[in-house]
Design a protein around this motif. Structure first.
Motif: not given
Length: 325
Positions: A146-169
């Motif tokens: 459960c801890g791994t799944l929750a951490a994975g959710c947050w990690f994927c969200g953070l990394m996806t947003a970072m990649i999108k921001i690089v191209f938008i900014a």
């Protein structure tokens, strides 16, 4: 409104944007301020109560409620990224937002949206294991998993947003950078760019496809299997009991996915419609308000724990077994 710009390498670099928000009369702006402020505060209180109840009641220390507490924590920050700035703009004539402020708001908003997509899929998987493999449920859904799944959710969200921001900014914005929205979102920023944004749109579309389609497939597969399993239960009472354990989660999934799916599947196209802001209000303001209510109304354990935490403070057991009145 004066647009603040800088000249860098023969390009006009925008340092501020103008958020048009909801252009209405001053009296109605004030009404909207109080309405959205009440909704914002109520959303924070609701989700905080969910976290408090789950933390304080030992009966709710289960994987299902662990994920629910993560969802409530996420949505407290989710609305905080949007609502305070929106409420300030209701009372102010200066509706500007700095470039860095806009990118920061966009980064955290995308992080929370993407994390919620994946978290809802993890919750669907939890319900699948609980209903389809009840005897193996404690062995599969361990604290570590459960801890791994929750951490994975947050990690994927953070990394996806970072990649999108690089191209938008790195896009250039010229003319009058007026955003026809009440917060910095991907679709309006793509549309007001004065250069070819096809690369940024393609990256955004691909990431949106991954973050939306993959979790959606997990949700659909989980609930298809759940439905098949439930229909095999001979008694109607047993079917009702089995399905009631996941009815609230299914309602939340339908509510969230239905209001965001078409917006982020084709972001630049959706911006052309005037109804885009109204759709955005649904998933940035209304859905976070309704989610705790749905879980409380449909879940007996949560309702009982809420009563115990909020109302039943008078009856506490002594160490010798007696009850204090």
């Amino acid at each position: 409104m004066i647009t603040k710009v800088l000249e860098v390498d023969n390009h006009t670099v925008t340092t501020h944007f103008v958020l048009l928000g909801f252009p209405t009369r001053s009296a109605f702006q004030l009404l909207l301020f109080f309405v959205f402020l009440a909704i914002y505060l109520l959303t924070l209180v609701e989700n905080f109560l969910i976290i408090l109840v789950i933390y304080s009641d030992g009966k709710l220390h289960k994987p299902m409620y662990f994920f629910l507490s993560n969802l409530s924590f996420l949505e407290m920050w989710y609305v905080t990224v949007i609502s305070p700035k929106m409420q300030i703009d209701f009372l102010s004539h200066d509706k500007t937002i700095s470039f860095n402020g806009c990118m920061t708001q966009l980064y955290f908003f995308v992080t929370f949206v993407c994390t919620e997509y994946i978290l809802l899929a993890a919750m669907a998987f939890d319900r699948y294991v609980a209903i389809c493999n009840p005897l193996r449920y404690p062995l599969i859904m361990t604290n570590q998993l459960c801890g791994t799944l929750a951490a994975g959710c947050w990690f994927c969200g953070l990394m996806t947003a970072m990649i999108k921001i690089v191209f938008i900014a790195r896009l250039y914005y010229c003319g009058t950078p007026r955003i026809n929205h009440y917060f910095c979102d991907i679709s309006p920023l793509l549309n007001i760019s004065c250069e070819d944004s096809s690369q940024a749109e393609l990256v955004d579309f691909f990431l949106a496809l991954m973050v939306i389609a993959v979790p959606l497939c997990v949700v659909v597969a989980s609930y298809t299997t759940i439905l098949t399993t439930v229909l095999r239960i001979p008694s109607s009472q047993g079917r009702h009991k089995a399905f009631s354990t996941c009815a609230s989660h299914l309602a939340v999934v339908i509510l969230f996915y239905s209001t965001t799916l078409f917006t982020y599947a084709r972001p630049k196209l959706m911006y052309a419609y005037n109804s885009n802001k109204m759709v955005s209000v649904l998933y940035t303001v209304i859905v976070p308000l309704l989610n705790p209510i749905i879980y409380c109304l449909r879940n007996r354990e949560v309702k009982a724990a809420l009563r115990k935490t909020i109302l039943c403070k008078g009856s506490e057991p002594r160490e010798d077994g007696a009850v204090i009145n």
